[in-house]
Scaffold this motif. Structure first.
Motif, PDB file in Angstrom:
ATOM      1  N   SER A 141     -17.090  50.293 -59.530  1.00 22.03           N
ATOM      2  CA  SER A 141     -15.721  49.616 -59.238  1.00 22.03           C
ATOM      3  C   SER A 141     -14.796  51.110 -58.628  1.00 22.03           C
ATOM      4  O   SER A 141     -15.443  52.573 -59.201  1.00 22.03           O
ATOM      5  CB  SER A 141     -15.368  49.981 -61.676  1.00 22.03           C
ATOM      6  N   GLY A 142     -14.441  50.449 -58.080  1.00 21.57           N
ATOM      7  CA  GLY A 142     -13.033  50.918 -57.442  1.00 21.57           C
ATOM      8  C   GLY A 142     -13.545  51.792 -55.883  1.00 21.57           C
ATOM      9  O   GLY A 142     -12.647  52.493 -55.417  1.00 21.57           O
ATOM     10  N   LEU A 143     -14.882  51.235 -55.536  1.00 17.60           N
ATOM     11  CA  LEU A 143     -14.822  52.001 -54.566  1.00 17.60           C
ATOM     12  C   LEU A 143     -14.300  51.165 -53.364  1.00 17.60           C
ATOM     13  O   LEU A 143     -13.629  50.219 -53.579  1.00 17.60           O
ATOM     14  CB  LEU A 143     -16.320  52.174 -54.369  1.00 17.60           C
ATOM     15  N   SER A 144     -14.634  51.501 -51.893  1.00 20.32           N
ATOM     16  CA  SER A 144     -14.498  50.039 -50.939  1.00 20.32           C
ATOM     17  C   SER A 144     -15.826  50.046 -49.614  1.00 20.32           C
ATOM     18  O   SER A 144     -16.382  51.266 -49.801  1.00 20.32           O
ATOM     19  CB  SER A 144     -12.992  51.425 -50.491  1.00 20.32           C
ATOM     20  N   ALA A 145     -15.266  49.215 -48.834  1.00 15.92           N
ATOM     21  CA  ALA A 145     -16.678  49.298 -47.981  1.00 15.92           C
ATOM     22  C   ALA A 145     -17.114  50.530 -47.104  1.00 15.92           C
ATOM     23  O   ALA A 145     -15.896  51.848 -47.153  1.00 15.92           O
ATOM     24  CB  ALA A 145     -16.132  48.671 -47.163  1.00 15.92           C
ATOM     25  N   GLY A 146     -17.730  50.914 -47.489  1.00 11.17           N
ATOM     26  CA  GLY A 146     -17.973  52.441 -46.499  1.00 11.17           C
ATOM     27  C   GLY A 146     -18.082  53.516 -47.575  1.00 11.17           C
ATOM     28  O   GLY A 146     -19.055  54.596 -47.309  1.00 11.17           O
ATOM     29  N   ASP A 147     -18.100  52.972 -48.712  1.00 10.92           N
ATOM     30  CA  ASP A 147     -18.622  54.722 -49.906  1.00 10.92           C
ATOM     31  C   ASP A 147     -19.744  53.642 -50.419  1.00 10.92           C
ATOM     32  O   ASP A 147     -20.546  53.014 -49.906  1.00 10.92           O
ATOM     33  CB  ASP A 147     -17.477  54.293 -51.091  1.00 10.92           C
ATOM     34  N   SER A 148     -20.838  54.965 -50.769  1.00  7.85           N
ATOM     35  CA  SER A 148     -21.623  54.902 -51.698  1.00  7.85           C
ATOM     36  C   SER A 148     -21.555  54.926 -53.411  1.00  7.85           C
ATOM     37  O   SER A 148     -20.968  55.585 -53.539  1.00  7.85           O
ATOM     38  CB  SER A 148     -22.612  56.251 -50.840  1.00  7.85           C
ATOM     39  N   PHE A 149     -22.485  54.203 -53.743  1.00  9.02           N
ATOM     40  CA  PHE A 149     -22.827  55.119 -55.360  1.00  9.02           C
ATOM     41  C   PHE A 149     -24.124  55.205 -55.886  1.00  9.02           C
ATOM     42  O   PHE A 149     -24.476  54.640 -54.793  1.00  9.02           O
ATOM     43  CB  PHE A 149     -21.842  53.711 -56.179  1.00  9.02           C
ATOM     44  N   THR A 150     -24.401  54.892 -56.735  1.00  8.15           N
ATOM     45  CA  THR A 150     -25.770  55.805 -57.428  1.00  8.15           C
ATOM     46  C   THR A 150     -26.116  54.574 -58.545  1.00  8.15           C
ATOM     47  O   THR A 150     -24.537  55.131 -59.268  1.00  8.15           O
ATOM     48  CB  THR A 150     -26.309  57.398 -57.649  1.00  8.15           C
ATOM     49  N   PHE A 151     -27.717  53.767 -58.242  1.00 11.99           N
ATOM     50  CA  PHE A 151     -27.262  53.182 -59.266  1.00 11.99           C
ATOM     51  C   PHE A 151     -29.062  52.619 -59.332  1.00 11.99           C
ATOM     52  O   PHE A 151     -29.951  52.955 -58.438  1.00 11.99           O
ATOM     53  CB  PHE A 151     -26.657  51.923 -58.866  1.00 11.99           C
ATOM     54  N   ASN A 152     -29.478  53.297 -60.705  1.00 11.02           N
ATOM     55  CA  ASN A 152     -30.843  53.379 -60.655  1.00 11.02           C
ATOM     56  C   ASN A 152     -31.694  54.526 -59.870  1.00 11.02           C
ATOM     57  O   ASN A 152     -32.988  54.719 -59.202  1.00 11.02           O
ATOM     58  CB  ASN A 152     -31.575  51.821 -60.771  1.00 11.02           C
ATOM     59  N   GLY A 153     -31.164  55.450 -59.575  1.00  9.51           N
ATOM     60  CA  GLY A 153     -31.456  56.461 -59.371  1.00  9.51           C
ATOM     61  C   GLY A 153     -31.735  56.658 -57.841  1.00  9.51           C
ATOM     62  O   GLY A 153     -32.123  56.952 -56.992  1.00  9.51           O
TER      63      GLY A 153
END
Length: 153
Positions: free
Chosen positions: A132-144
């Protein structure tokens, strides 16, 4: 994703509304059939097995009331959601990552639009909360795992 993002988002919104309307219709038909089968009246004679079968159908009808309400709720969310073009992950956004495309709206099974597969996710889903709140090019961590957002529309 699309040459005309606004037209694409309109078509996507219409597709999701149509899918939910179809699901609602099927759930209502199933529910109505079970309710109709839950009555023993209208017969001159009936025995304990007729009563037991009617009771079982009444119980099933009560259980199938939830999907009807669920689809009504999803349609309500879709009717009131802003599907405007956006560059951040928020309700109404289409997000591409790892070869997948999700629509932040309501949870759905996979569906196709113009030969491309999408899946609806709710705002309560863990993956939405992670991006949530991120944009194209950003990264996030999900399930490690580290996931890179390719596109947001």
């Amino acid at each position: 994703m699309a040459k005309d993002p606004k037209a694409f988002k309109t078509a996507l919104h219409q597709k999701m509304m149509s899918l939910e309307a179809t699901e609602l219709k099927a759930a209502k038909e199933h529910y109505d059939r079970l309710v109709a089968d839950s009555h023993v009246s209208g017969r001159e004679q009936f025995d304990n097995s007729d009563i037991a079968e009617a009771r079982e159908n009444a119980d099933l009808a009560a259980a199938f009331d939830h999907p009807v309400k669920d689809h009504h709720a999803k349609i309500d969310v879709l009717e009131h959601m802003d599907f405007a073009v956006t560059d951040t992950v928020q309700p109404g956004a289409v997000v591409s990552f790892g070869g997948r495309r999700v629509v932040v709206s309501v949870a759905t099974a996979q569906f196709e639009l113009d030969g491309v597969t999408y899946m609806g996710i709710s705002q309560q889903s863990p993956i939405y909360k992670a991006m949530s709140g991120l944009s194209a090019g950003d990264s996030f961590t999900f399930n490690g795992r580290q996931i890179h957002i390719d596109e947001v529309l």
